[in-house]
Design an enzyme around this catalytic site. Sequence first.
Site, PDB file in Angstrom:
ATOM      1  N   CYS A  28       8.740   2.050   9.335  1.00 41.69           N
ATOM      2  CA  CYS A  28       9.855   1.494  10.109  1.00 41.69           C
ATOM      3  C   CYS A  28      10.650   2.619  10.789  1.00 41.69           C
ATOM      4  O   CYS A  28      10.174   3.210  11.751  1.00 41.69           O
ATOM      5  CB  CYS A  28      10.718   0.619   9.211  1.00 41.69           C
ATOM      6  SG  CYS A  28      11.835  -0.485  10.122  1.00 41.69           S
TER       7      CYS A  28
ATOM      8  N   HIS B 276       6.827  -2.953   6.006  1.00 43.15           N
ATOM      9  CA  HIS B 276       7.241  -2.194   4.826  1.00 43.15           C
ATOM     10  C   HIS B 276       6.303  -2.404   3.639  1.00 43.15           C
ATOM     11  O   HIS B 276       6.556  -3.278   2.794  1.00 43.15           O
ATOM     12  CB  HIS B 276       8.654  -2.617   4.417  1.00 43.15           C
ATOM     13  CG  HIS B 276       9.729  -2.128   5.324  1.00 43.15           C
ATOM     14  ND1 HIS B 276      10.501  -1.018   5.040  1.00 43.15           N
ATOM     15  CD2 HIS B 276      10.162  -2.597   6.525  1.00 43.15           C
ATOM     16  CE1 HIS B 276      11.369  -0.821   6.027  1.00 43.15           C
ATOM     17  NE2 HIS B 276      11.191  -1.767   6.934  1.00 43.15           N
TER      18      HIS B 276
ATOM     19  N   GLU C  23       6.116  -0.660   1.005  1.00 43.76           N
ATOM     20  CA  GLU C  23       6.785  -0.314  -0.254  1.00 43.76           C
ATOM     21  C   GLU C  23       7.481  -1.505  -0.890  1.00 43.76           C
ATOM     22  O   GLU C  23       7.811  -1.482  -2.082  1.00 43.76           O
ATOM     23  CB  GLU C  23       7.784   0.836  -0.041  1.00 43.76           C
ATOM     24  CG  GLU C  23       9.104   0.456   0.580  1.00 43.76           C
ATOM     25  CD  GLU C  23       9.067   0.299   2.098  1.00 43.76           C
ATOM     26  OE1 GLU C  23      10.154   0.243   2.711  1.00 43.76           O
ATOM     27  OE2 GLU C  23       7.957   0.222   2.674  1.00 43.76           O
TER      28      GLU C  23
END
Length: 225
Positions: free
Chosen positions: A85, A194, A196
């Site tokens: 991002c 994302h 994560e």
Amino acid sequence: MRVGVVTFPGSLDDVDAQRAVRIGGHEAVALWHGDHDLRGVDAVVLPGGFSYGDYLRCGAISRFSPVMTEVIAAAERGMPVLGICNGFQILCESHLLPGALIRNDHRTFVCRDQRLRVENASTAWTSAYDEGAEITIALKNGEGGYVADAATLDRLEGEGLVVARYLEHNPNGSMRDIAGVTNERGNVVGLMPHPEHSVEALTGTGTDGLGFFTSLAALAGATFA
């Protein structure tokens, strides 16, 4: 592997990225934007957020942080670097990746579970996936539209440098539905969604994002001096 996660003023997802690194089987090392060395890490993650408040352009100030001098040099030696991002925006501003990220075409922030197709499974960050794998991971951005001139887009497509592509719905107007790209060497990857946030079965979209972190295991023992 020792994976450094850089915190910039305004980073939001650095702790999440550190956790994903650990779940992926590595040691997470906290790096600060003002650091002048990378503390012996084997790879670097530039996390999401709003570094320096997104003033000027997203990532435009972070690109000049002291730590980025070291990251750029290490990336050019072959060290794996993942920008997520805002980190993707920083990589483009640093010219480690081509193109740029601009405001979403609908001019509003988007937060959703996003379907992706992994187009390139040969990078340092995607080797745990099969090429063509379809995954769902979290996405949240206000300036996530990937743009580049036609010649650059054709080169990315022709050389297999598109890492991931949006499926079913393009959430931000990215050209050719591009969600992530890599450099020619495959060690630097930028991704707007994302991964994560998608590394545990208990929360979020499940574990589809974990492969971005477990992929590094294939590089254990590599040096980038």
